[in-house]
Design a protein around this motif. Structure first.
Motif, short mmCIF file in Angstrom:
data_model
loop_
_atom_site.label_atom_id
_atom_site.label_comp_id
_atom_site.label_asym_id
_atom_site.label_seq_id
_atom_site.Cartn_x
_atom_site.Cartn_y
_atom_site.Cartn_z
N ASP A 207 0.81 -1.22 0.00
CA ASP A 207 0.00 0.00 0.00
C ASP A 207 0.85 1.27 0.00
O ASP A 207 0.31 2.38 0.06
CB ASP A 207 -0.95 0.02 1.19
N ALA A 208 2.16 1.13 -0.09
CA ALA A 208 3.04 2.30 -0.07
C ALA A 208 2.72 3.31 -1.18
O ALA A 208 2.71 4.52 -0.92
CB ALA A 208 4.49 1.86 -0.15
N PHE A 211 -0.06 5.73 0.00
CA PHE A 211 0.28 6.79 0.96
C PHE A 211 1.19 7.83 0.32
O PHE A 211 1.12 9.02 0.65
CB PHE A 211 0.86 6.21 2.25
N GLU A 214 -1.10 10.03 -1.55
CA GLU A 214 -1.80 10.89 -0.60
C GLU A 214 -0.90 12.03 -0.13
O GLU A 214 -1.35 13.18 -0.02
CB GLU A 214 -2.27 10.08 0.61
N HIS A 231 2.28 7.60 8.10
CA HIS A 231 2.27 6.31 7.40
C HIS A 231 3.56 5.52 7.66
O HIS A 231 3.52 4.30 7.83
CB HIS A 231 2.09 6.53 5.89
N SER A 234 3.34 4.01 11.08
CA SER A 234 2.49 2.81 11.04
C SER A 234 3.21 1.64 10.40
O SER A 234 3.11 0.49 10.86
CB SER A 234 1.21 3.13 10.25
N LEU A 235 3.97 1.93 9.34
CA LEU A 235 4.73 0.87 8.67
C LEU A 235 5.75 0.26 9.60
O LEU A 235 5.90 -0.97 9.68
CB LEU A 235 5.41 1.46 7.43
#
Length: 350
Positions: A207-208, A211, A214, A231, A234-235
């Motif tokens: 999903d990088a 983000f 974004e 992000h 979170s990673l």
């Protein structure tokens, strides 16, 4: 229209692709002012414009105005407003308009919750000195810095990366899109390298691109940085961050994962935020070897495996981090007691 003073305020909705949000903004602002107020609200290309006689110049007034309008416009997130200078002749309102437009041109570097004021141009120029465009070598250096920070699962190191990124990339006068492109390229290179070095992390990194996209869409540098940092935090948590392992254990794991790289004690000292001489002493006390000897041993062990697999000596040297094959030859003979070529001819022991 005979006023004592005139001032233009321009409003912009970030990311608006059509006129509908601006038209809604115009209606709400028009309804906000009384008939007795000396305010004219009108469209001005990509902006909504106000012409009034208030002569706003104080930051507290600009903050109060922002708070009132923000409550008035709950559906218009990501809006910005800038006030041009006050003029005393109606023929000079074009000057006030130009000043407001120039402020909005630089709104990527503005992060306060208030209307932008003419003096903010000087403040932004002082806070973000002009930078030369980053060359490919600089981008690689910054992406490696982020890669190392993620590889050791350290948000503190990620924070230092963003400080360095701002210092080298974000400058007054640079185009917003150019800065964003450089930043997203650096983020992408670091994530791709992390995924390539550790295939087990690939599912967590899928999903990088979302983000990074974004982050690219954010209207200001501070918002871009906040989104990216959130992000990345979170990673780090998802890939096993927050470990209470000692720094030296993390350092050893880091060497085993990155022995192919051009590792130096000074680089790791920067990554782990230690004085290099002090870190070298800690490392030797913990492992019984100095940093270079430990790294050589790790590389030589991997080199032996590759030689058993039949790779040529120059290929093995490059694979384990030695750019010079003669230097690799001397190191191998020092630690193994035989040359790489003669070692390759032997069968691996059972």
């Amino acid at each position: 229209m005979d006023w004592k003073r005139y001032q233009i305020v321009l409003l912009e909705i970030h990311g608006s692709a059509d006129d509908a949000p601006l038209a809604a903004l115009r209606r709400k602002l028009s309804g906000h002012f009384d008939e007795s107020d000396r305010v004219i609200v009108f469209p001005a290309g990509a902006y909504e414009a106000l012409l009034w006689d208030r002569g706003m110049s104080r930051e507290d007034d600009a903050a109060h105005c922002y708070a009132v309008w923000n409550a008035l416009l709950p559906d218009n997130k990501g809006w910005f407003a800038a006030a041009g200078g006050t003029v005393t002749d109606i023929s000079l309102i074009g000057q006030s308009y130009a000043e407001a437009a120039e402020l909005l041109h630089h709104r990527f570097l503005f992060h306060e919750e208030r209307l932008m004021l003419p003096g903010d141009l000087t403040l932004m120029a002082e806070s973000y000195p002009e930078k030369a465009p980053l060359d490919p070598t600089g981008e690689i250096e910054l992406s490696d810095m982020l890669y190392y920070a993620l590889d050791i699962r350290s948000m503190e190191a990620v924070g230092r990366f963003f400080d360095e990124l701002e210092e080298r990339v974000v400058g007054f006068g640079q185009a917003e899109q150019a800065v964003k492109s450089a930043v997203t390229h650096i983020l992408t290179m670091a994530i791709n390298k992390l995924s390539g070095q550790n295939q087990a992390l690939y599912p967590l990194l899928q999903d990088a691109p979302l983000f990074i996209t974004e982050a690219f869409r954010q209207p200001t540098w501070e918002q871009l940085k906040a989104v990216a940092a959130a992000h990345l935090s979170s990673l780090i948590e998802r890939i096993g961050g927050g470990s209470k392992d000692a720094v030296l254990k993390q350092m050893i794991d880091f060497i085993h994962r990155n022995y192919k790289e051009n590792l130096k004690l000074e680089l790791l000292a920067q990554v782990f935020n230690y004085n290099s001489a002090y870190l070298g002493k800690m490392f030797k006390n913990y492992t019984g070897e100095n940093f270079n000897a430990f790294l050589d041993n790790v590389r030589i062990e991997h080199a032996k495996e590759l030689l058993y697999q039949g790779l040529k000596v120059h290929q093995v040297a490059a694979c384990v981090g030695y750019a010079n094959v003669d230097y690799f030859h001397s190191k191998f003979k020092k630690y193994v007691g035989a040359s790489p070529s003669s070692f390759r001819k032997k069968e691996p022991s059972e």
